[in-house]
Design a protein around this motif. Sequence first.
Motif, PDB file in Angstrom:
ATOM      1  N   VAL A 185      -2.375   6.982  13.917  1.00 24.82           N
ATOM      2  CA  VAL A 185      -2.268   5.526  14.080  1.00 24.82           C
ATOM      3  C   VAL A 185      -3.618   4.942  14.485  1.00 24.82           C
ATOM      4  O   VAL A 185      -4.034   3.886  14.002  1.00 24.82           O
ATOM      5  N   GLY A 186      -4.323   5.639  15.373  1.00 24.58           N
ATOM      6  CA  GLY A 186      -5.653   5.174  15.775  1.00 24.58           C
ATOM      7  C   GLY A 186      -6.610   5.086  14.604  1.00 24.58           C
ATOM      8  O   GLY A 186      -7.371   4.115  14.484  1.00 24.58           O
ATOM      9  N   ARG A 187      -6.595   6.095  13.716  1.00 23.01           N
ATOM     10  CA  ARG A 187      -7.463   6.052  12.531  1.00 23.01           C
ATOM     11  C   ARG A 187      -7.053   4.923  11.599  1.00 23.01           C
ATOM     12  O   ARG A 187      -7.910   4.269  10.982  1.00 23.01           O
ATOM     13  N   ALA A 188      -5.739   4.676  11.470  1.00 18.47           N
ATOM     14  CA  ALA A 188      -5.273   3.579  10.618  1.00 18.47           C
ATOM     15  C   ALA A 188      -5.757   2.236  11.173  1.00 18.47           C
ATOM     16  O   ALA A 188      -6.230   1.372  10.415  1.00 18.47           O
ATOM     17  N   LEU A 189      -5.693   2.065  12.488  1.00 23.93           N
ATOM     18  CA  LEU A 189      -6.176   0.826  13.096  1.00 23.93           C
ATOM     19  C   LEU A 189      -7.684   0.681  12.897  1.00 23.93           C
ATOM     20  O   LEU A 189      -8.176  -0.425  12.612  1.00 23.93           O
ATOM     21  N   ALA A 204      -8.045  -0.196   3.549  1.00 25.61           N
ATOM     22  CA  ALA A 204      -7.880   0.820   4.583  1.00 25.61           C
ATOM     23  C   ALA A 204      -7.420   2.142   3.986  1.00 25.61           C
ATOM     24  O   ALA A 204      -7.883   3.223   4.391  1.00 25.61           O
ATOM     25  N   VAL A 205      -6.498   2.067   3.028  1.00 27.71           N
ATOM     26  CA  VAL A 205      -6.036   3.291   2.344  1.00 27.71           C
ATOM     27  C   VAL A 205      -7.214   3.999   1.676  1.00 27.71           C
ATOM     28  O   VAL A 205      -7.382   5.223   1.797  1.00 27.71           O
ATOM     29  N   ARG A 206      -8.047   3.234   0.977  1.00 25.36           N
ATOM     30  CA  ARG A 206      -9.189   3.833   0.286  1.00 25.36           C
ATOM     31  C   ARG A 206     -10.168   4.459   1.266  1.00 25.36           C
ATOM     32  O   ARG A 206     -10.685   5.561   1.032  1.00 25.36           O
ATOM     33  N   LEU A 262      -1.216   6.334   4.555  1.00 29.04           N
ATOM     34  CA  LEU A 262      -0.446   5.138   4.884  1.00 29.04           C
ATOM     35  C   LEU A 262       0.690   4.976   3.887  1.00 29.04           C
ATOM     36  O   LEU A 262       0.490   5.119   2.688  1.00 29.04           O
ATOM     37  N   ARG A 263       1.865   4.695   4.404  1.00 24.45           N
ATOM     38  CA  ARG A 263       3.003   4.329   3.549  1.00 24.45           C
ATOM     39  C   ARG A 263       3.299   2.861   3.818  1.00 24.45           C
ATOM     40  O   ARG A 263       3.626   2.492   4.950  1.00 24.45           O
ATOM     41  N   VAL A 264       3.196   2.037   2.800  1.00 20.53           N
ATOM     42  CA  VAL A 264       3.168   0.583   2.966  1.00 20.53           C
ATOM     43  C   VAL A 264       4.504  -0.033   2.567  1.00 20.53           C
ATOM     44  O   VAL A 264       5.119   0.346   1.565  1.00 20.53           O
ATOM     45  N   ARG A 265       4.905  -1.002   3.353  1.00 17.12           N
ATOM     46  CA  ARG A 265       6.121  -1.766   3.068  1.00 17.12           C
ATOM     47  C   ARG A 265       5.797  -3.248   3.257  1.00 17.12           C
ATOM     48  O   ARG A 265       5.391  -3.667   4.339  1.00 17.12           O
ATOM     49  N   GLU A 266       5.929  -4.028   2.202  1.00 21.30           N
ATOM     50  CA  GLU A 266       5.673  -5.462   2.329  1.00 21.30           C
ATOM     51  C   GLU A 266       6.819  -6.113   3.087  1.00 21.30           C
ATOM     52  O   GLU A 266       7.987  -5.922   2.745  1.00 21.30           O
TER      53      GLU A 266
END
Length: 298
Positions: free
Chosen positions: A285-289, A112-114, A125-129
């Motif tokens: 957020v919509g684009r991330a989804l 998704a980031v790519r 996107l800032r990702v947190r596991e």
Amino acid sequence: MVDWDIRKLQILRTLGERGTVTATAEALRMTPSAVSQQLTNLAKQVGVPLLEAHGRRVRLTDAARLVLRHAEAVFEQLERADAELAAYVHGEVGEVRVAAFSTAVPALVVPAVRALRTAHPGVTLRVREAEAGEAYELLAAGDVDLALSLAAQAPTAADPRFTRVPLLADPLDVALPRDHPLAAAEGLRLADLAGEPWIFGGSGPWSDITRGACEAAGFSPVQGHSAAGWTAILAMVEAGMGVALVPRMAAVARGGVVMRELGAQRPVRHVVAAVRKGGADSPAVGRALDALRSAAAA
């Protein structure tokens, strides 16, 4: 008319979720005395008791639940207002904070980031596991904007705080040692492996998924070894120590392991995303989804 204070309502909601003043204070980065004072003031404002003792904990009164039932609609509308304001000011630009479980990061979030870098470079996107429990705490507290988890670990669709978005039905394949007698068998069924030693965690979601899938196939799996990480599980399979169910999005190729599909009746695990109610109205957020859905479809 009551002079409603959104912050006090948020404190009341958090106390209902956490059950103690101390846990509420930790979640909201407040002192316990400040939490107690704010809730005492809110009770005075509305004119009814909002808390009652329950052993060493406190619980919400019926009046408090009534207040929160209406407050949830307010929280959702404020989330929508934030989203619309962000769209007005920034358009399709912004940072989306994502909490995701470990196997979802390489399989869904990184693609998704790519995709966003190419199609919508203004959205990052800032990702947190994080596993489900932590992810939904972060989402409820406003520390992340989007959480990914297994559906079995997600809040129910009736939870007024969140909107769930189905992403993926991830098939579970069976991992066998390459020299296993059934490694090349046609029409392999899970029941064919009822007598094998199985490798899965001693507790937690993957233990539940493995046991549930095997029991649905008509047997209770004998746990030969216990491991939680896929690297360890597949290494043991490769060494001939047992067999394992592995979600397709978590599988890593190993020369001594054969991954076999289980046909039309194969078990699956469902992956969902969740946002706060109203949060999906944010363009970022919509684009991330959208990017996560595309990654899941691929």
